[in-house]
Design an enzyme around this catalytic site. Structure first.
Site, PDB file in Angstrom:
ATOM      1  N   GLU A  46      37.598  27.957  23.202  1.00 25.44           N
ATOM      2  CA  GLU A  46      37.957  26.543  23.208  1.00 25.44           C
ATOM      3  C   GLU A  46      39.406  26.340  22.781  1.00 25.44           C
ATOM      4  O   GLU A  46      39.909  27.046  21.908  1.00 25.44           O
ATOM      5  CB  GLU A  46      37.077  25.726  22.241  1.00 25.44           C
ATOM      6  N   THR A  47      40.032  25.364  23.403  1.00 24.69           N
ATOM      7  CA  THR A  47      41.301  24.824  22.941  1.00 24.69           C
ATOM      8  C   THR A  47      41.090  23.340  22.668  1.00 24.69           C
ATOM      9  O   THR A  47      40.600  22.615  23.539  1.00 24.69           O
ATOM     10  CB  THR A  47      42.416  25.009  23.978  1.00 24.69           C
TER      11      THR A  47
END
Length: 262
Positions: A46-47
């Site tokens: 995830e970002t």
């Protein structure tokens, strides 16, 4: 244009454990295609993208391939970065998601606690692709808003899994939570999300919005301890709070830098 970016390991108090997430601090929202490209370039589970507002922080989460409705470890990582690197003095931060509403994170010493909505899930017939993908017949199978959850007989069954990811990717779900009662903690889990570009997520905070109400009902307790048994491992403390679940853990900063973006 320069974008400040950090990377932190969430649900651990040591580097190279837990779940790494990137956190990008934006002056304003970028086009969705640009955020997706940055997340793909980072190639992390995830970002998180953050925009500061007058009432807190807006947040969005991207895997390398898609935007998701909710991400626990990247929200924990974002709170850690704001507390540690942006001189936040309050004990609580409010993140606003256009997909999941307001999400609060509180800090007590080094422990961060997510306040997330409980998932709604129901018991379902086990899909053939789930059995094929896991290589074991679950004791029970549930379907939440975005994920399947398969309950296995023992912690060792969870540890031994070597899933057929291609088979799991055919399921209409963000991912597959696999869980069992724990030996040294209340419950253990793993999370596979090949359809979302994540073969195995090291630690999945959002999955514990499904896991916590299930195990709370099974064990008859509101406060629970948990380990996600990925190779990196993650440690979580969970508490039922009505229609919300508190999910606590630590985080540590790995890097900070800038993206050159035009």
């Amino acid at each position: 244009m320069k974008i400040k970016m950090y990377q932190a390991d969430a649900f651990t108090d040591r580097l190279f454990r837990g779940n790494p997430a990137a956190v990008c601090m934006l002056p304003e929202w970028l086009p969705e295609t640009a955020m997706q490209a940055i997340a793909a370039e980072n190639n992390l589970a995830e970002t998180a993208f953050i925009v500061t507002t007058d009432v807190g922080y807006e947040i969005r989460w991207f895997t390398p391939t898609v935007e998701v409705d909710l991400c626990g470890h990247a929200t924990l990582a974002a709170a850690h970065i704001i507390f540690q690197h942006y001189n936040a003095t309050a004990s609580e931060l409010a993140f606003h998601s256009h997909r999941s509403g307001t999400l609060r994170v509180t800090r007590e010493n080094d422990l961060l606690t997510l306040d997330f909505p409980v998932d709604t899930y129901e018991k379902v017939a086990t899909p053939a692709a789930l059995v094929e993908g896991l290589g074991i017949e679950p004791m029970e199978t549930f379907k939440g808003k975005t994920d399947y959850m398969a309950v296995l007989p023992s912690e060792q069954d969870v540890i031994r899994l070597r899933p057929d990811l291609a088979a799991l990717a055919t399921l209409d779900a963000r991912g597959i939570i696999v869980t069992a009662a724990g030996t040294d903690v209340d419950f253990v889990s793993r999370f596979f999300g090949p359809r979302s570009g994540i073969n195995e997520d090291p630690v999945t905070g959002s999955a514990h919005t499904t896991l916590t109400p299930y195990w709370s009902a099974e064990l008859g307790r509101d406060k629970l301890s948990a380990i996600q048994l990925s190779e990196r491992k993650g440690y979580l403390w969970c508490k039922m709070q009505g229609e919300r679940v508190a999910i606590s853990g630590n985080a540590v900063t790995f890097l900070q830098g800038e993206i050159e973006f035009s």
